[in-house]
Design a protein around this motif. Structure first.
Motif, PDB file in Angstrom:
ATOM      1  N   ILE A   1       0.840  -1.203   0.000  1.00 56.52           N
ATOM      2  CA  ILE A   1       0.000   0.000   0.000  1.00 56.52           C
ATOM      3  C   ILE A   1       0.869   1.245   0.000  1.00 56.52           C
ATOM      4  CG2 ILE A   1      -1.797   1.261   1.215  1.00 56.52           C
ATOM      5  CD1 ILE A   1      -2.727  -1.374   2.383  1.00 56.52           C
ATOM      6  N   GLY A   2       1.928   1.193   0.811  1.00 53.69           N
ATOM      7  CA  GLY A   2       2.833   2.336   0.876  1.00 53.69           C
ATOM      8  C   GLY A   2       3.422   2.681  -0.483  1.00 53.69           C
ATOM      9  N   ILE A   3       3.903   1.667  -1.179  1.00 53.69           N
ATOM     10  CA  ILE A   3       4.562   1.919  -2.466  1.00 53.69           C
ATOM     11  C   ILE A   3       3.561   2.426  -3.505  1.00 53.69           C
ATOM     12  CG2 ILE A   3       5.564   0.710  -4.451  1.00 53.69           C
ATOM     13  CD1 ILE A   3       7.332  -0.768  -2.545  1.00 53.69           C
ATOM     14  N   VAL A   4       2.396   1.808  -3.546  1.00 56.02           N
ATOM     15  CA  VAL A   4       1.407   2.228  -4.545  1.00 56.02           C
ATOM     16  C   VAL A   4       0.970   3.671  -4.298  1.00 56.02           C
ATOM     17  CG1 VAL A   4      -0.909   1.816  -5.406  1.00 56.02           C
ATOM     18  CG2 VAL A   4       0.614  -0.096  -5.019  1.00 56.02           C
ATOM     19  N   LEU A   5       0.743   4.003  -3.037  1.00 53.34           N
ATOM     20  CA  LEU A   5       0.330   5.380  -2.737  1.00 53.34           C
ATOM     21  C   LEU A   5       1.466   6.354  -2.985  1.00 53.34           C
ATOM     22  CD1 LEU A   5      -1.818   5.000   0.478  1.00 53.34           C
ATOM     23  CD2 LEU A   5      -2.563   5.329  -1.856  1.00 53.34           C
ATOM     24  N   PHE A   6       2.673   5.933  -2.650  1.00 57.06           N
ATOM     25  CA  PHE A   6       3.807   6.828  -2.898  1.00 57.06           C
ATOM     26  C   PHE A   6       3.989   7.072  -4.390  1.00 57.06           C
ATOM     27  CE2 PHE A   6       8.184   8.129  -3.395  1.00 57.06           C
ATOM     28  CZ  PHE A   6       8.290   9.077  -2.398  1.00 57.06           C
ATOM     29  N   ASP A   7       3.670   6.051  -5.202  1.00 66.29           N
ATOM     30  CA  ASP A   7       3.755   6.227  -6.651  1.00 66.29           C
ATOM     31  C   ASP A   7       2.782   7.295  -7.137  1.00 66.29           C
ATOM     32  OD1 ASP A   7       5.822   4.701  -7.351  1.00 66.29           O
ATOM     33  OD2 ASP A   7       4.674   2.944  -7.967  1.00 66.29           O
ATOM     34  N   ILE A   8       1.597   7.338  -6.530  1.00 66.39           N
ATOM     35  CA  ILE A   8       0.629   8.386  -6.899  1.00 66.39           C
ATOM     36  C   ILE A   8       1.223   9.749  -6.576  1.00 66.39           C
ATOM     37  CG2 ILE A   8      -1.572   9.439  -6.345  1.00 66.39           C
ATOM     38  CD1 ILE A   8      -2.844   6.977  -6.086  1.00 66.39           C
ATOM     39  N   ILE A   9       1.770   9.881  -5.376  1.00 68.40           N
ATOM     40  CA  ILE A   9       2.332  11.167  -4.984  1.00 68.40           C
ATOM     41  C   ILE A   9       3.504  11.528  -5.876  1.00 68.40           C
ATOM     42  CG2 ILE A   9       3.524  12.358  -3.102  1.00 68.40           C
ATOM     43  CD1 ILE A   9       1.699  10.711  -1.215  1.00 68.40           C
ATOM     44  N   ARG A  10       4.293  10.508  -6.231  1.00 65.90           N
ATOM     45  CA  ARG A  10       5.410  10.752  -7.135  1.00 65.90           C
ATOM     46  C   ARG A  10       4.901  11.281  -8.483  1.00 65.90           C
ATOM     47  NH1 ARG A  10       9.996   6.964  -7.485  1.00 65.90           N
ATOM     48  NH2 ARG A  10       8.484   5.326  -7.266  1.00 65.90           N
ATOM     49  N   ALA A  11       3.788  10.715  -8.960  1.00 63.65           N
ATOM     50  CA  ALA A  11       3.224  11.192 -10.225  1.00 63.65           C
ATOM     51  C   ALA A  11       2.773  12.645 -10.094  1.00 63.65           C
ATOM     52  CB  ALA A  11       2.046  10.321 -10.642  1.00 63.65           C
ATOM     53  N   PHE A  12       2.158  12.978  -8.945  1.00 67.69           N
ATOM     54  CA  PHE A  12       1.713  14.358  -8.735  1.00 67.69           C
ATOM     55  C   PHE A  12       2.891  15.320  -8.783  1.00 67.69           C
ATOM     56  CE2 PHE A  12      -2.031  12.775  -5.999  1.00 67.69           C
ATOM     57  CZ  PHE A  12      -2.768  12.571  -7.148  1.00 67.69           C
ATOM     58  N   LEU A  13       3.956  14.945  -8.101  1.00 64.63           N
ATOM     59  CA  LEU A  13       5.104  15.855  -8.022  1.00 64.63           C
ATOM     60  C   LEU A  13       5.911  15.844  -9.316  1.00 64.63           C
ATOM     61  CD1 LEU A  13       6.398  15.052  -4.425  1.00 64.63           C
ATOM     62  CD2 LEU A  13       4.833  16.836  -5.121  1.00 64.63           C
ATOM     63  N   GLY A  14       6.126  14.650  -9.874  1.00 65.89           N
ATOM     64  CA  GLY A  14       6.992  14.544 -11.042  1.00 65.89           C
ATOM     65  C   GLY A  14       6.291  14.946 -12.329  1.00 65.89           C
ATOM     66  N   GLU A  15       5.194  14.251 -12.658  1.00 63.81           N
ATOM     67  CA  GLU A  15       4.493  14.569 -13.891  1.00 63.81           C
ATOM     68  C   GLU A  15       3.768  15.896 -13.775  1.00 63.81           C
ATOM     69  OE1 GLU A  15       2.316  11.777 -16.069  1.00 63.81           O
ATOM     70  OE2 GLU A  15       3.443  10.065 -15.322  1.00 63.81           O
ATOM     71  N   GLY A  16       3.374  16.212 -12.534  1.00 65.94           N
ATOM     72  CA  GLY A  16       2.708  17.496 -12.326  1.00 65.94           C
ATOM     73  C   GLY A  16       3.601  18.651 -12.724  1.00 65.94           C
ATOM     74  N   SER A  17       4.908  18.527 -12.432  1.00 61.39           N
ATOM     75  CA  SER A  17       5.784  19.653 -12.730  1.00 61.39           C
ATOM     76  C   SER A  17       6.111  19.764 -14.212  1.00 61.39           C
ATOM     77  CB  SER A  17       7.064  19.573 -11.899  1.00 61.39           C
ATOM     78  OG  SER A  17       7.684  18.341 -12.111  1.00 61.39           O
ATOM     79  N   SER A  18       5.739  18.754 -15.014  1.00 64.92           N
ATOM     80  CA  SER A  18       5.924  18.942 -16.456  1.00 64.92           C
ATOM     81  C   SER A  18       4.588  18.908 -17.194  1.00 64.92           C
ATOM     82  CB  SER A  18       6.875  17.881 -17.009  1.00 64.92           C
ATOM     83  OG  SER A  18       6.370  16.599 -16.758  1.00 64.92           O
ATOM     84  N   ALA A  19       3.503  19.144 -16.446  1.00 65.50           N
ATOM     85  CA  ALA A  19       2.170  19.033 -17.055  1.00 65.50           C
ATOM     86  C   ALA A  19       1.993  20.004 -18.218  1.00 65.50           C
ATOM     87  CB  ALA A  19       1.092  19.271 -15.999  1.00 65.50           C
ATOM     88  N   PHE A  20       2.469  21.228 -18.065  1.00 67.56           N
ATOM     89  CA  PHE A  20       2.298  22.214 -19.144  1.00 67.56           C
ATOM     90  C   PHE A  20       3.445  22.161 -20.140  1.00 67.56           C
ATOM     91  CE2 PHE A  20      -0.133  24.904 -15.880  1.00 67.56           C
ATOM     92  CZ  PHE A  20      -1.287  24.208 -16.143  1.00 67.56           C
ATOM     93  N   THR A  21       4.674  22.028 -19.649  1.00 69.28           N
ATOM     94  CA  THR A  21       5.813  22.066 -20.563  1.00 69.28           C
ATOM     95  C   THR A  21       5.777  20.900 -21.550  1.00 69.28           C
ATOM     96  OG1 THR A  21       7.046  21.061 -18.770  1.00 69.28           O
ATOM     97  CG2 THR A  21       7.452  23.362 -19.177  1.00 69.28           C
ATOM     98  N   LYS A  22       5.281  19.748 -21.078  1.00 68.25           N
ATOM     99  CA  LYS A  22       5.220  18.586 -21.952  1.00 68.25           C
ATOM    100  C   LYS A  22       4.194  18.774 -23.061  1.00 68.25           C
ATOM    101  CE  LYS A  22       4.811  13.941 -20.641  1.00 68.25           C
ATOM    102  NZ  LYS A  22       4.466  13.121 -19.452  1.00 68.25           N
ATOM    103  N   GLU A  23       3.151  19.522 -22.773  1.00 68.13           N
ATOM    104  CA  GLU A  23       2.076  19.698 -23.745  1.00 68.13           C
ATOM    105  C   GLU A  23       2.223  21.004 -24.519  1.00 68.13           C
ATOM    106  OE1 GLU A  23       0.004  17.281 -24.044  1.00 68.13           O
ATOM    107  OE2 GLU A  23      -0.131  16.249 -22.121  1.00 68.13           O
ATOM    108  N   ALA A  24       3.429  21.571 -24.510  1.00 71.72           N
ATOM    109  CA  ALA A  24       3.615  22.888 -25.126  1.00 71.72           C
ATOM    110  C   ALA A  24       3.107  22.927 -26.565  1.00 71.72           C
ATOM    111  CB  ALA A  24       5.093  23.260 -25.095  1.00 71.72           C
ATOM    112  N   ASN A  25       3.373  21.866 -27.286  1.00 73.71           N
ATOM    113  CA  ASN A  25       2.968  21.808 -28.683  1.00 73.71           C
ATOM    114  C   ASN A  25       1.454  21.980 -28.837  1.00 73.71           C
ATOM    115  OD1 ASN A  25       3.087  21.405 -31.390  1.00 73.71           O
ATOM    116  ND2 ASN A  25       3.102  19.173 -31.255  1.00 73.71           N
ATOM    117  N   ILE A  26       0.723  21.362 -27.942  1.00 68.37           N
ATOM    118  CA  ILE A  26      -0.736  21.460 -28.016  1.00 68.37           C
ATOM    119  C   ILE A  26      -1.212  22.807 -27.494  1.00 68.37           C
ATOM    120  CG2 ILE A  26      -2.874  20.495 -27.122  1.00 68.37           C
ATOM    121  CD1 ILE A  26      -1.515  17.774 -27.182  1.00 68.37           C
TER     122      ILE A  26
END
Lengths: 255, 274
Positions: free
Chosen positions: B88-113
């Protein structure tokens, strides 16, 4: 019909300053050199930050039935203006008012994912352009017929040739049915037979739009569709009026 | 100076907040297609593989079982079903990791769009959230397997995981909004997040158990620990402490307010930085 005539798109005293974030040449004096720059816009320092002044005090008023071409050299602010018009760039100062559904066609390969099938990519593009599910299904059928891709629509577009991707992209973007259509240089590709077909379809799309803003380097296309023209140079409106006058002046200057 | 600040604050409360809210409202009206976009965005990278998106489950299982077996503190904590705890710890931490990691490139990654299609910005945040939720769902079988191996019994406290998940999602929305906006202007943020991710993994009680001494202090001052606890404890049949709930609520609310404010203030300039 009464509703239609209510469509408008106006800009009032728009300025657009794009920040220069990645500054690798801190010590180079940009400002002294601006007179030497012939393409592009002036770079200015405001509040200790560097900005490209992409648009300077632009006011336009497009009412129902306006068909206008945007002329200008590279880097004169054409695309910036179109992006402000379509609402992608928010202006730094000034007001934009709009009524009606806008579609902006800036590229024919938006959101294409190499691993997705033709159908999935069509769906994705439709989602981006704001179609709902019912419309999307209809569009997919249209795209399948129009692009002549047939069974290829079920394959990943990784397997497509470049021309086939172009066909797909064009078929998708010509499905839009907006009130206000903003186009930037997307009308040149595909093999001969297809480009004939696309130009016919493009005519339909352009004719259907109630307001058309069109930037292109092809004089013929612009002549065909636009009654008015707007010439921008270094982010300012240099001349606006009926197409022929502006075009002649523009041509004279570039020669 | 003071006048200028006052003007800015007034501007924020009269115009900016409204702008930000309008963006979110518009995005929510596109919710259906946005969810579909997140869905297809998760699946497509696995399109050419044999196993397909089940790789997510598989990778998670390997990670969980290797840590669960190697770091098992056998005798000392016999009352804690360690494998379940870790999974449970790892799965939940993965969610938080996605929030912090992918969240910080949410706009820059989609710049083309973003630069080509006029759409509200919040849909790219929703996309990150949807991706994280899909990842979470794909990892659920691992947790269930761990619970079966550990013979964990479920009681009524299990229902408490739902408010826990809601708090986690609120926290995620806030952090994503904040990071995505800030990281578009300051491109270092993305790498700061990448660097701190490992650090965060070690200072969060994911594969170690909060006991006395240094570990207790570290866990206590780590907001992620509280967010984990309010979901992990009820899933394992115990009631999390009220203290954890209060901290989680405060941290989620704080993240949401900061995220929304920063997003509202900077929204007009996001496209300029891309």
């Amino acid at each position: 019909m009464k509703e239609d005539s209510n469509i408008y798109l106006t800009l009032k005293n728009i300025c657009l300053n794009l920040p220069v974030v990645a500054d690798i040449s801190k010590n180079k004096p940009y400002i002294q050199n601006t007179e030497k720059i012939t393409v592009g816009n002036t770079i200015e320092i405001i509040d200790n930050k560097k900005f490209v002044r992409a648009l300077k005090n632009i006011s336009v008023d497009f009412q129902f039935g306006t068909r206008i071409a945007i002329l200008g050299a590279n880097g004169s602010g054409k695309t910036s203006l179109l992006r402000v018009l379509s609402g992608i760039y928010k202006p730094s100062t000034g007001k934009r008012k709009v009524k009606g559904k806008i579609s902006a066609l800036f590229s024919s390969s938006i959101g294409l994912n190499m691993h997705g099938t033709g159908i999935e990519n069509t769906r994705y593009a439709c989602a981006l352009y704001g179609f709902d599910y019912k419309e999307t299904d209809a569009i997919i059928n249209n795209v399948r017929d129009f692009s002549e891709l047939g069974d290829y629509m079920d394959l990943p577009i990784r397997t497509y040739s470049r021309g086939m991707k172009t066909r797909l992209g064009f078929s998708i973007i010509t499905s839009v049915r907006p009130d206000i259509l903003i186009i930037d240089e997307v009308l040149s590709a595909g093999d001969f037979a297809f480009s004939k077909k696309i130009s016919k379809k493009m005519h339909e799309v352009l004719q259907r739009a109630k307001i058309l803003v069109f930037a292109s380097h092809s004089a013929e296309l612009m002549k065909m569709f636009c009654e008015e023209a707007l010439w921008i140079s270094k982010g300012e409106i240099k001349l606006a009026g009926d197409f022929k006058t502006v075009w002649d002046a523009y041509k004279k200057q570039t020669e | 100076m003071f006048n200028r600040l006052r003007k800015k604050i007034k501007n924020f409360f009269t115009i900016k907040i409204y702008d930000g809210w309008e963006d979110i409202r518009e995005s929510l009206s596109l919710l259906k297609v946005t969810i579909w976009m997140g869905w297809i965005g998760t699946l497509l990278p696995f399109r050419d593989t044999k196993i397909g998106p089940y790789w997510i489950t598989f990778i998670c299982a390997i990670w969980v079982f290797s840590i669960g077996i190697i770091f098992n503190p056998n005798k000392a904590f016999e009352d804690v079903p360690f494998l379940t705890y870790v999974s449970i710890g790892i799965v939940l931490f993965d969610i938080i990791r996605a929030f912090l990691g992918e969240g910080s490139s949410a706009f820059t990654k989609e710049a083309n769009i973003i630069l080509n299609v006029p759409n509200p910005f919040f849909i790219y945040i929703i996309k990150v959230m949807v991706k994280a939720i899909i990842h979470f769902t794909m990892c659920l079988p691992v947790i269930i397997l761990a619970m079966i191996i550990d013979r964990v019994t479920i009681n009524l406290y299990f229902l408490l995981i739902f408010p826990g998940m809601i708090l986690l999602l609120i926290f995620g929305t806030g952090t994503c909004l904040f990071l995505a906006t800030i990281a578009t202007r300051y491109r270092d943020i993305r790498f700061v997040m990448q660097a701190s991710m490992r650090f965060l993994f070690f200072v969060t009680p994911v594969f170690w158990i909060k006991s006395s001494g240094v570990r207790e202090i570290i866990a206590e001052f780590n907001p992620i620990y509280h967010l984990l606890t309010i979901i992990r404890e009820p899933a394992m049949g115990t009631m999390p402490s009220l203290h954890s709930y209060i901290v989680s609520m405060l941290i989620s609310l704080f993240a949401l307010i900061i995220g929304f404010s920063i997003f509202s203030i900077m929204r007009n300039r996001i496209a300029h930085w891309l």
